[in-house]
Design a protein around this motif. Structure first.
Motif, PDB file in Angstrom:
ATOM      1  N   VAL A 156       0.842  -1.189   0.000  1.00 43.32           N
ATOM      2  CA  VAL A 156       0.000   0.000   0.000  1.00 43.32           C
ATOM      3  C   VAL A 156       0.880   1.243   0.000  1.00 43.32           C
ATOM      4  CG1 VAL A 156      -1.772   1.299   1.229  1.00 43.32           C
ATOM      5  CG2 VAL A 156      -1.831  -1.209   1.233  1.00 43.32           C
ATOM      6  N   ALA A 157       0.635   2.153  -0.926  1.00 43.42           N
ATOM      7  CA  ALA A 157       1.282   3.466  -0.959  1.00 43.42           C
ATOM      8  C   ALA A 157       0.229   4.504  -0.586  1.00 43.42           C
ATOM      9  CB  ALA A 157       1.862   3.740  -2.340  1.00 43.42           C
ATOM     10  N   ASP A 158       0.417   5.165   0.568  1.00 46.27           N
ATOM     11  CA  ASP A 158      -0.571   6.128   1.066  1.00 46.27           C
ATOM     12  C   ASP A 158      -0.318   7.522   0.498  1.00 46.27           C
ATOM     13  OD1 ASP A 158      -1.988   4.360   2.654  1.00 46.27           O
ATOM     14  OD2 ASP A 158      -0.621   4.610   4.339  1.00 46.27           O
ATOM     15  N   ASP A 159      -1.425   8.199   0.166  1.00 45.51           N
ATOM     16  CA  ASP A 159      -1.396   9.617  -0.183  1.00 45.51           C
ATOM     17  C   ASP A 159      -0.340   9.938  -1.239  1.00 45.51           C
ATOM     18  OD1 ASP A 159      -3.423  10.110   1.678  1.00 45.51           O
ATOM     19  OD2 ASP A 159      -1.960  10.315   3.304  1.00 45.51           O
ATOM     20  N   VAL A 160      -0.391   9.205  -2.336  1.00 45.68           N
ATOM     21  CA  VAL A 160       0.535   9.451  -3.442  1.00 45.68           C
ATOM     22  C   VAL A 160       0.136  10.745  -4.147  1.00 45.68           C
ATOM     23  CG1 VAL A 160       1.428   8.576  -5.632  1.00 45.68           C
ATOM     24  CG2 VAL A 160       0.929   6.983  -3.759  1.00 45.68           C
ATOM     25  N   GLU A 161       1.032  11.693  -4.171  1.00 43.14           N
ATOM     26  CA  GLU A 161       0.765  12.944  -4.886  1.00 43.14           C
ATOM     27  C   GLU A 161       0.921  12.665  -6.377  1.00 43.14           C
ATOM     28  OE1 GLU A 161       3.089  16.163  -3.508  1.00 43.14           O
ATOM     29  OE2 GLU A 161       2.132  16.213  -1.547  1.00 43.14           O
ATOM     30  N   PHE A 162      -0.211  12.466  -7.019  1.00 37.09           N
ATOM     31  CA  PHE A 162      -0.172  11.942  -8.383  1.00 37.09           C
ATOM     32  C   PHE A 162      -0.337  12.996  -9.461  1.00 37.09           C
ATOM     33  CE2 PHE A 162      -0.054   8.480 -11.168  1.00 37.09           C
ATOM     34  CZ  PHE A 162       0.237   7.368 -10.425  1.00 37.09           C
ATOM     35  N   SER A 163      -1.084  14.056  -9.187  1.00 32.89           N
ATOM     36  CA  SER A 163      -1.357  15.028 -10.248  1.00 32.89           C
ATOM     37  C   SER A 163      -1.570  16.402  -9.676  1.00 32.89           C
ATOM     38  CB  SER A 163      -2.591  14.622 -11.055  1.00 32.89           C
ATOM     39  OG  SER A 163      -3.003  15.654 -11.904  1.00 32.89           O
ATOM     40  N   THR A 164      -1.095  17.408 -10.397  1.00 35.02           N
ATOM     41  CA  THR A 164      -1.416  18.793 -10.071  1.00 35.02           C
ATOM     42  C   THR A 164      -2.582  19.248 -10.931  1.00 35.02           C
ATOM     43  OG1 THR A 164       0.201  19.582 -11.677  1.00 35.02           O
ATOM     44  CG2 THR A 164       0.940  19.323  -9.401  1.00 35.02           C
ATOM     45  N   LEU A 165      -3.331  20.203 -10.432  1.00 35.56           N
ATOM     46  CA  LEU A 165      -4.494  20.740 -11.140  1.00 35.56           C
ATOM     47  C   LEU A 165      -4.249  22.189 -11.523  1.00 35.56           C
ATOM     48  CD1 LEU A 165      -7.391  19.341  -8.910  1.00 35.56           C
ATOM     49  CD2 LEU A 165      -6.483  18.379 -11.026  1.00 35.56           C
ATOM     50  N   ASP A 166      -4.754  22.577 -12.661  1.00 36.40           N
ATOM     51  CA  ASP A 166      -4.630  23.949 -13.155  1.00 36.40           C
ATOM     52  C   ASP A 166      -6.029  24.557 -13.250  1.00 36.40           C
ATOM     53  OD1 ASP A 166      -4.047  26.326 -14.312  1.00 36.40           O
ATOM     54  OD2 ASP A 166      -3.305  25.518 -16.209  1.00 36.40           O
ATOM     55  N   LEU A 167      -6.354  25.455 -12.312  1.00 39.68           N
ATOM     56  CA  LEU A 167      -7.679  26.080 -12.284  1.00 39.68           C
ATOM     57  C   LEU A 167      -7.689  27.452 -12.951  1.00 39.68           C
ATOM     58  CD1 LEU A 167      -7.564  24.171  -9.547  1.00 39.68           C
ATOM     59  CD2 LEU A 167      -9.801  25.177  -9.209  1.00 39.68           C
ATOM     60  N   ASP A 168      -6.623  27.799 -13.648  1.00 44.82           N
ATOM     61  CA  ASP A 168      -6.594  29.080 -14.345  1.00 44.82           C
ATOM     62  C   ASP A 168      -7.672  29.077 -15.432  1.00 44.82           C
ATOM     63  OD1 ASP A 168      -5.900  31.551 -15.180  1.00 44.82           O
ATOM     64  OD2 ASP A 168      -4.067  30.961 -16.220  1.00 44.82           O
ATOM     65  N   GLY A 169      -8.597  29.999 -15.353  1.00 44.08           N
ATOM     66  CA  GLY A 169      -9.702  30.048 -16.306  1.00 44.08           C
ATOM     67  C   GLY A 169     -10.902  29.217 -15.903  1.00 44.08           C
ATOM     68  N   ILE A 170     -10.802  28.450 -14.810  1.00 39.91           N
ATOM     69  CA  ILE A 170     -11.929  27.639 -14.328  1.00 39.91           C
ATOM     70  C   ILE A 170     -12.746  28.480 -13.347  1.00 39.91           C
ATOM     71  CG2 ILE A 170     -12.623  25.534 -13.156  1.00 39.91           C
ATOM     72  CD1 ILE A 170     -11.303  25.018 -15.811  1.00 39.91           C
ATOM     73  N   THR A 171     -14.005  28.686 -13.653  1.00 39.52           N
ATOM     74  CA  THR A 171     -14.898  29.471 -12.785  1.00 39.52           C
ATOM     75  C   THR A 171     -15.986  28.563 -12.232  1.00 39.52           C
ATOM     76  OG1 THR A 171     -14.516  31.452 -14.127  1.00 39.52           O
ATOM     77  CG2 THR A 171     -16.427  31.462 -12.660  1.00 39.52           C
ATOM     78  N   ALA A 172     -16.172  28.628 -10.915  1.00 35.01           N
ATOM     79  CA  ALA A 172     -17.193  27.786 -10.288  1.00 35.01           C
ATOM     80  C   ALA A 172     -18.587  28.268 -10.691  1.00 35.01           C
ATOM     81  CB  ALA A 172     -17.045  27.806  -8.776  1.00 35.01           C
ATOM     82  N   SER A 173     -19.449  27.333 -11.042  1.00 31.98           N
ATOM     83  CA  SER A 173     -20.850  27.649 -11.339  1.00 31.98           C
ATOM     84  C   SER A 173     -21.722  27.195 -10.179  1.00 31.98           C
ATOM     85  CB  SER A 173     -21.285  26.959 -12.642  1.00 31.98           C
ATOM     86  OG  SER A 173     -21.199  25.544 -12.515  1.00 31.98           O
ATOM     87  N   ASP A 174     -22.770  27.965  -9.903  1.00 32.45           N
ATOM     88  CA  ASP A 174     -23.679  27.644  -8.808  1.00 32.45           C
ATOM     89  C   ASP A 174     -24.884  26.873  -9.333  1.00 32.45           C
ATOM     90  OD1 ASP A 174     -22.153  28.860  -6.864  1.00 32.45           O
ATOM     91  OD2 ASP A 174     -23.040  30.826  -7.233  1.00 32.45           O
ATOM     92  N   GLY A 175     -25.316  25.876  -8.586  1.00 35.98           N
ATOM     93  CA  GLY A 175     -26.480  25.092  -8.950  1.00 35.98           C
ATOM     94  C   GLY A 175     -27.091  24.463  -7.723  1.00 35.98           C
ATOM     95  N   PRO A 176     -28.140  23.674  -7.894  1.00 34.68           N
ATOM     96  CA  PRO A 176     -28.787  23.057  -6.734  1.00 34.68           C
ATOM     97  C   PRO A 176     -27.871  22.101  -5.976  1.00 34.68           C
ATOM     98  CG  PRO A 176     -29.633  22.157  -8.804  1.00 34.68           C
ATOM     99  CD  PRO A 176     -28.812  23.345  -9.162  1.00 34.68           C
ATOM    100  N   GLU A 177     -26.842  21.564  -6.663  1.00 37.11           N
ATOM    101  CA  GLU A 177     -25.929  20.629  -5.992  1.00 37.11           C
ATOM    102  C   GLU A 177     -24.743  21.346  -5.366  1.00 37.11           C
ATOM    103  OE1 GLU A 177     -24.829  17.746  -8.856  1.00 37.11           O
ATOM    104  OE2 GLU A 177     -26.831  16.851  -8.998  1.00 37.11           O
ATOM    105  N   GLY A 178     -24.648  22.677  -5.546  1.00 36.55           N
ATOM    106  CA  GLY A 178     -23.565  23.434  -4.951  1.00 36.55           C
ATOM    107  C   GLY A 178     -22.689  24.089  -6.007  1.00 36.55           C
ATOM    108  N   MET A 179     -21.422  24.349  -5.636  1.00 37.85           N
ATOM    109  CA  MET A 179     -20.462  24.954  -6.555  1.00 37.85           C
ATOM    110  C   MET A 179     -19.799  23.848  -7.375  1.00 37.85           C
ATOM    111  SD  MET A 179     -18.604  27.769  -4.088  1.00 37.85           S
ATOM    112  CE  MET A 179     -17.837  26.474  -3.111  1.00 37.85           C
ATOM    113  N   THR A 180     -19.689  24.061  -8.690  1.00 37.58           N
ATOM    114  CA  THR A 180     -19.100  23.058  -9.574  1.00 37.58           C
ATOM    115  C   THR A 180     -17.919  23.663 -10.322  1.00 37.58           C
ATOM    116  OG1 THR A 180     -21.189  21.888  -9.891  1.00 37.58           O
ATOM    117  CG2 THR A 180     -19.475  21.522 -11.535  1.00 37.58           C
ATOM    118  N   TYR A 181     -16.764  23.024 -10.165  1.00 37.13           N
ATOM    119  CA  TYR A 181     -15.569  23.367 -10.936  1.00 37.13           C
ATOM    120  C   TYR A 181     -15.442  22.289 -12.020  1.00 37.13           C
ATOM    121  CZ  TYR A 181     -14.557  26.048  -6.667  1.00 37.13           C
ATOM    122  OH  TYR A 181     -14.641  26.892  -5.589  1.00 37.13           O
ATOM    123  N   ALA A 182     -15.795  22.615 -13.258  1.00 36.19           N
ATOM    124  CA  ALA A 182     -15.924  21.610 -14.319  1.00 36.19           C
ATOM    125  C   ALA A 182     -14.638  21.468 -15.126  1.00 36.19           C
ATOM    126  CB  ALA A 182     -17.085  21.972 -15.256  1.00 36.19           C
TER     127      ALA A 182
END
Length: 546
Positions: A156-182
């Motif tokens: 078992v390998a715990d908490d493997v840092e596998f990927s970075t995310l790029d949220l530049d240009g990603i805007t959260a949208s509001d809906g009945p399920e909450g905030m969505t970062y698509a």
């Protein structure tokens, strides 16, 4: 057997999976309870923190890895609440998390696991305890990875840092399920690459992730009771009669002008266009000096630059789910190899439809194609011709219009078989397509233009005369003529090059690199007969001169 836990290393089963051709990458995130970045300065009041009451992570790890498991006839087992979406990705339900209003950071962990087994147990990998952390324009994902080799204890390998995310240009949208970062794009980290024995390199892309979270009531920081200063008896100032301010009537509400009215971001498609040229080499071949064919448009389709425009779209856009379906009217028909008024090549594409989910999609059409052996027409409805690659965030409506320009289209196995009789192969690149759909009946669609490659169907041939293959466009149909040869017979050149260049490209004439192979084989007899005719004519001329 008890599990042996290590911080990063994976068992030999993971390296075996890489050697078997798995293309696997995962996003890397923070460990349990990792605090969000961007702490307030010393002495500054703490920003409100909202606990997350619900949420989900839609993520498929790596599409090519899932495809490899299917191709190896392996099994994929989902447990502890994980479900599979229609596009093959997985939905992980929220376990716990929080949202920091000060830095807009999200710290979240998710329930469930995905267990892959293939190659008779040589490949045995379980992914679980997925966590996502985002702060500002960056983020990461961590995953616990359990691997097992036959006859050995699981590792078992715990908490493997596998990927970075790029949220530049990603805007959260509001809906009945909450905030969505698509459709957050992500790439493999150095640790993620090392976990697979270097088979993958740092920076390799992983599947986009869609994060949905719904904060509950804010968590208020503790406040010390205020210290009350001693109170002196109040001194009452002299009281003047109150001065009443003048009464001003509130401004009357102003109705927004038509240009200020908010445009819809989701809803039914009321109109739209699809510009597509199918494939440049195919158009050139049909109207060229081998097939001597023509291209017709009908039912609302029109010739448009280097392609065709299909219109009157209907469908639906769902901004929350990041999906678009749109069907277009019109028909394009390719005819070639005429014999006694009958065309051996007869292919029609109509009722084109795009079905897009996030950054992937399908181009679907009704296909009618003549079998060149039997002469019968084979008709297939709703055939997936191409896989589409859509940029992240492209399904955002602006002024009531969603505009997707130059979307890459890759030929499917079904398209190769049913539409082109395997003249092209699965994975071949077709012309890019451009889609514009309107959610507002008053919005203006962009004008048409050329699409899917440069150059017209005609053009001058290389060695051997003009060899023009294009012709004129009349009545909505593009016709082709073109001459075979074009050089002189008795002037030292026997016929020049046969047919000049196909579609105006000298490289095509020289190599045949992108000409449909099945069609060339069907026409080879015509070329041989034409060559024989030139030789006989030359001999007769020499005898007459003697």
């Amino acid at each position: 057997m008890a599990a042996t836990r290590r911080p990063i290393a994976l068992a030999a089963a993971v390296a075996t999976a890489a050697a078997l051709g798995a293309t696997f990458a995962l996003p890397a995130f923070a460990a349990d309870g990792a605090p969000a970045e961007g702490k307030p300065a010393a002495g500054a009041p703490a920003a409100p923190v909202f606990q997350l009451e619900s949420g989900a992570l839609d993520w498929g790890f790596k599409k090519s890895f899932r495809t490899m498991i299917e191709g190896a006839k392996g099994t994929t087992t989902l447990a502890d609440g994980v479900t599979q979406n229609a596009d093959g990705t997985y939905k992980f339900p929220l376990d716990k998390g929080e949202y920091n209003l000060g830095n807009h950071g999200v710290t979240s962990s998710f329930k469930g696991s995905v267990h892959y087994v293939a190659r008779g147990g040589l490949l045995d990998i379980k992914l679980s305890d997925v966590k996502v952390v985002t702060v500002g324009k960056s983020g990461h994902i961590t995953v616990d990875i359990t691997s097992k080799s036959p006859g050995k204890d699981p590792v078992v390998a715990d908490d493997v840092e596998f990927s970075t995310l790029d949220l530049d240009g990603i805007t959260a949208s509001d809906g009945p399920e909450g905030m969505t970062y698509a459709d957050i794009p992500g790439v493999l980290t150095e640790k993620g690459a090392a976990a697979f024995a270097g088979y993958y390199k740092e920076g390799d892309p992983v599947d986009p992730a869609t994060l949905t979270v719904k904060p509950a009531a804010p968590v208020k920081p503790p406040v010390d009771p205020p210290v009350k200063p001693p109170v002196d008896p109040p001194v009452k100032p002299p009281v003047d009669p109150p001065v009443k301010p003048p009464v001003v009537d509130p401004p009357a509400p102003v109705d927004p002008t038509p240009t200020e009215t908010a445009k819809p971001t989701s809803g039914p498609v009321v109109d739209g266009t699809l510009d597509w040229g199918v494939k440049k080499s195919w158009r050139s071949y049909v109207v060229g000096p081998i097939a001597h064919g023509k291209i017709e448009t009908s039912d609302g389709a029109t010739a448009n630059g280097d392609g065709y425009r299909f219109g009157k779209a209907t469908g639906n856009l769902d901004a929350e789910k990041n999906t678009l379906t749109a069907e277009f009217q019109g028909k394009v028909r390719f005819l070639g190899h005429e014999s006694k008024g009958d065309f051996q090549l007869d292919l029609s594409l109509s009722n084109l439809k795009v079905d897009i989910q996030g950054t992937t999609g399908k181009l679907v059409a009704d296909v009618s194609s003549k079998n060149r052996n039997t002469g019968e027409l084979n008709e297939v409805s709703g055939l997936p011709i191409a896989d589409l690659k859509v940029p992240a965030g492209a399904l955002t409506a602006k002024d009531g219009i969603v505009h997707l320009a130059n979307v890459q289209a890759i030929l499917t196995e079904e398209g190769s078989e049913e539409a082109f009789s395997r003249s092209y192969s699965k994975g071949d690149e077709l012309d890019a397509l451009t889609v514009a759909v309107s959610l507002d009946k008053d919005a203006t669609l962009p004008p048409g233009g050329s699409n899917g490659g440069s150059g017209s169907n005609g053009g001058s041939g290389s060695t051997g005369g003009s060899g023009s293959t294009g012709g004129s466009t009349a009545g909505g149909s593009t016709t082709g003529g073109g001459t075979v040869g074009g050089g002189t017979v008795g002037g030292g050149t026997a016929g020049g090059s046969t047919g000049g260049s196909v579609g105006g490209s000298g490289a095509l004439a020289a190599t045949g690199a992108d000409v449909p192979t099945g069609a060339l084989l069907a026409a080879s007899g015509v070329v041989v007969v034409a060559g024989a005719g030139f030789v006989i004519a030359a001999r007769r001329r020499r005898n007459e001169t003697a």
